[in-house]
Design a protein around this motif. Structure first.
Motif, PDB file in Angstrom:
ATOM      1  N   ASN A  76       1.397  11.590   8.306  1.00 40.31           N
ATOM      2  CA  ASN A  76       1.742  10.298   8.252  1.00 40.31           C
ATOM      3  C   ASN A  76       1.283   9.431   7.200  1.00 40.31           C
ATOM      4  O   ASN A  76       1.666   8.503   6.649  1.00 40.31           O
ATOM      5  CB  ASN A  76       1.715   9.895   9.667  1.00 40.31           C
ATOM      6  N   TRP A  77       0.066   9.723   6.926  1.00 33.04           N
ATOM      7  CA  TRP A  77      -0.773   8.976   5.959  1.00 33.04           C
ATOM      8  C   TRP A  77      -0.338   9.154   4.471  1.00 33.04           C
ATOM      9  O   TRP A  77      -0.467   8.344   3.631  1.00 33.04           O
ATOM     10  CB  TRP A  77      -2.355   9.540   5.885  1.00 33.04           C
ATOM     11  N   ILE A  78       0.381  10.295   4.360  1.00 32.21           N
ATOM     12  CA  ILE A  78       1.072  10.356   3.074  1.00 32.21           C
ATOM     13  C   ILE A  78       2.433   9.583   3.085  1.00 32.21           C
ATOM     14  O   ILE A  78       2.771   8.904   2.147  1.00 32.21           O
ATOM     15  CB  ILE A  78       1.187  11.904   2.591  1.00 32.21           C
ATOM     16  N   ARG A  79       3.252   9.946   4.180  1.00 35.27           N
ATOM     17  CA  ARG A  79       4.611   9.315   4.141  1.00 35.27           C
ATOM     18  C   ARG A  79       4.809   9.245   5.507  1.00 35.27           C
ATOM     19  O   ARG A  79       4.718   9.894   6.611  1.00 35.27           O
ATOM     20  CB  ARG A  79       5.662  10.289   3.682  1.00 35.27           C
ATOM     21  N   PRO A  80       5.371   7.769   5.983  1.00 32.60           N
ATOM     22  CA  PRO A  80       5.395   7.498   7.268  1.00 32.60           C
ATOM     23  C   PRO A  80       6.673   8.001   7.890  1.00 32.60           C
ATOM     24  O   PRO A  80       7.531   7.085   8.376  1.00 32.60           O
ATOM     25  CB  PRO A  80       5.407   5.741   7.301  1.00 32.60           C
ATOM     26  N   ILE A 119       0.946  -1.201  -0.119  1.00 31.96           N
ATOM     27  CA  ILE A 119      -0.073  -0.056  -0.065  1.00 31.96           C
ATOM     28  C   ILE A 119       0.871   1.174  -0.094  1.00 31.96           C
ATOM     29  O   ILE A 119       1.777   1.231   0.979  1.00 31.96           O
ATOM     30  CB  ILE A 119      -1.012  -0.021   1.325  1.00 31.96           C
ATOM     31  N   TRP A 120       0.484   2.172  -0.948  1.00 36.71           N
ATOM     32  CA  TRP A 120       1.610   3.069  -1.394  1.00 36.71           C
ATOM     33  C   TRP A 120       1.118   4.412  -1.049  1.00 36.71           C
ATOM     34  O   TRP A 120       0.237   4.916  -1.760  1.00 36.71           O
ATOM     35  CB  TRP A 120       1.867   2.819  -2.740  1.00 36.71           C
ATOM     36  N   ALA A 121       1.609   5.352  -0.179  1.00 42.78           N
ATOM     37  CA  ALA A 121       1.261   6.916   0.007  1.00 42.78           C
ATOM     38  C   ALA A 121      -0.075   6.841  -0.119  1.00 42.78           C
ATOM     39  O   ALA A 121      -0.814   7.727  -0.975  1.00 42.78           O
ATOM     40  CB  ALA A 121       1.996   7.496  -1.066  1.00 42.78           C
ATOM     41  N   PRO A 122      -1.123   6.041   0.844  1.00 41.28           N
ATOM     42  CA  PRO A 122      -2.338   6.271   0.689  1.00 41.28           C
ATOM     43  C   PRO A 122      -3.237   7.567   0.851  1.00 41.28           C
ATOM     44  O   PRO A 122      -4.071   8.226   0.207  1.00 41.28           O
ATOM     45  CB  PRO A 122      -2.824   5.118   1.730  1.00 41.28           C
TER      46      PRO A 122
END
Length: 429
Positions: A180-184, A74-77
């Motif tokens: 954080n939903w964009i990048r962890p 799952i990638w940058a949701p």
């Protein structure tokens, strides 16, 4: 004393006018970039984000969908859903460039604010000038990347947390969760924020005002995804893939997606399509950890080499549109690029990064000259740079991964310029 203050204001007037001129030219240059690349197809990660967003939009769903369970990860949701929202609102993703430009301007304003807050007005002025001189900050408005939205959300939240006002801390908690939903990677900003709040002796209610909305937003995002897919997903699940790319016999420290499909690599998973993203992530992590245990010295060497790989140049922002995103791995891992072509391409990248190298030199100069001030609250900003670098280096690296920390380099580089000015003129002392 009033006379000295007036002299200081007079001396700042010229740099301030230079800053405004540079800022206007920078904005105009970005507008030209937007016009030139308007509607152009994008490659690399950015192209994949766009493809996923369009697929979800065509199915009238948000990302991830049920069918994404068997994807590699799952990638940058958060970012992909941001693109889907744009498609729902306007039916096109071209306006993402305009949104990038607006967020870029807000980031500049926040850098100016941080310069004044932690240093002085002169540092704030020079920080804006240096930021505008970076090639990446000019080209970054065109690609549909996670960089600008992530930094804008994180930096806005961080700025809000410099005040003990409850409502600002509540908003900051939500913004941190969205980032954080964009990048962890938001953990580095949260840890730095908490350290600042401890040092400034914020009250327990302030910590609660920040952390409760943060965890609540994460929970809402995760539960919403779980209802659709059966998996509690609140951020990217790319850590396993990013770790295995730097923990295998062909690893060189950088991103090498080709190893995931190379049947001779430990990263290869036969019948990968029959495994869920969570299963693949678990397999990659287990294999990577096993490899690291067997090759601790090699992994340690790669870890140190990644400092160079992360900060070697700053021309990454144009590659989704001009190509060359996998150029280094094609040369080092796959052997598909000649040495002459590699040297030529790296020379071009170095020339595009001259402004960046100037920032690096001024940054190290400032650390040496102002080393005593690093123990003050100014040193808090370095926590973002140091923690972010150390965490990033655990995984495969790319020059674009240093973007979230560059504002720290710029602020201290500007502080170095301020120190040089004060050495040359007693008015600045």
């Amino acid at each position: 004393m009033l006379e000295t203050k007036k002299q200081e204001m007079d001396q700042e007037r010229v740099p301030f006018r230079i800053m405004l001129s540079v800022l206007v030219l920078w904005i105009l240059a970005q507008i030209v970039v937007v016009i030139y690349f308007w509607g152009e197809p994008q490659g690399s990660d950015q192209g994949a984000y766009i493809d996923i967003a369009r697929r979800c939009f065509a199915h009238n769903e948000w990302y991830p969908m049920q069918q994404d369970i068997y994807s590699s990860y799952i990638w940058a949701p958060g970012f992909i859903n941001f693109l889907i929202l744009q498609l729902k609102a306007w039916g096109t993703l071209n306006l993402n460039m305009i949104l990038n430009l607006l967020m870029n301007l807000l980031i500049v304003g926040e850098i100016f604010y941080l310069g004044e807050r932690f240093f002085n007005r002169s540092t704030a002025i020079w920080a804006v000038i240096l930021w505008c001189l970076l090639y990446s900050n000019l080209m970054i408005v065109a690609p549909a990347g996670t960089e600008i939205p992530f930094l804008w959300l994180s930096l806005t939240a961080f700025c809000f947390c410099l005040s003990p006002r409850i409502y600002l801390l509540i908003v900051a908690g939500v913004l941190f969760a969205l980032a954080n939903w964009i990048r962890p990677l938001v953990i580095i900003f949260v840890l730095t924020t908490l350290a600042f709040m401890v040092i400034k002796k914020f009250k327990p209610v302030n910590f609660l005002a920040l952390l409760l909305p943060l965890f609540l937003t994460v929970f809402v995002i995760g539960k919403a995804t779980e209802q659709k897919t059966g998996y509690f997903v609140f951020q990217s699940s790319t850590s396993g893939a990013n770790l295995i790319m730097t923990a295998n016999d062909k690893a060189y420290g950088g991103v090498a997606v080709s190893v995931l499909t190379d049947s001779t690599s430990i990263a290869y998973i036969p019948d990968a399509g029959s495994f869920t993203f969570a299963q693949k992530d678990s397999i990659w992590k287990a294999r990577a950890v096993a490899w690291i245990k067997e090759h601790p010295v090699k992994f340690a060497k790669l870890y140190l080499l990644k400092f160079g790989g992360l900060y070697v140049e700053d021309s990454w922002a144009d590659r989704p549109l001009l190509g060359g995103g996998s150029f280094v791995s094609s040369y080092v891992v796959d052997g598909k690029v000649t040495q002459a072509a590699f040297v030529g391409q790296m020379t071009i990248r170095v020339l595009k990064s001259i402004g960046y190298y100037l920032v690096l030199l001024l940054f190290f100069y400032a650390l040496i000259v102002h080393r005593k001030s690093l123990l003050s609250e100014k040193g808090i900003l370095l926590m973002i740079l140091i923690t972010g670098t150390l965490l990033t280096n655990i995984f495969s690296v790319s020059p674009r991964y240093h973007y979230p920390f560059v504002f720290v380099l710029v602020l201290f580089a500007a502080y170095g310029i301020d120190g040089i000015l004060k050495e040359r003129s007693p008015v600045w002392k």
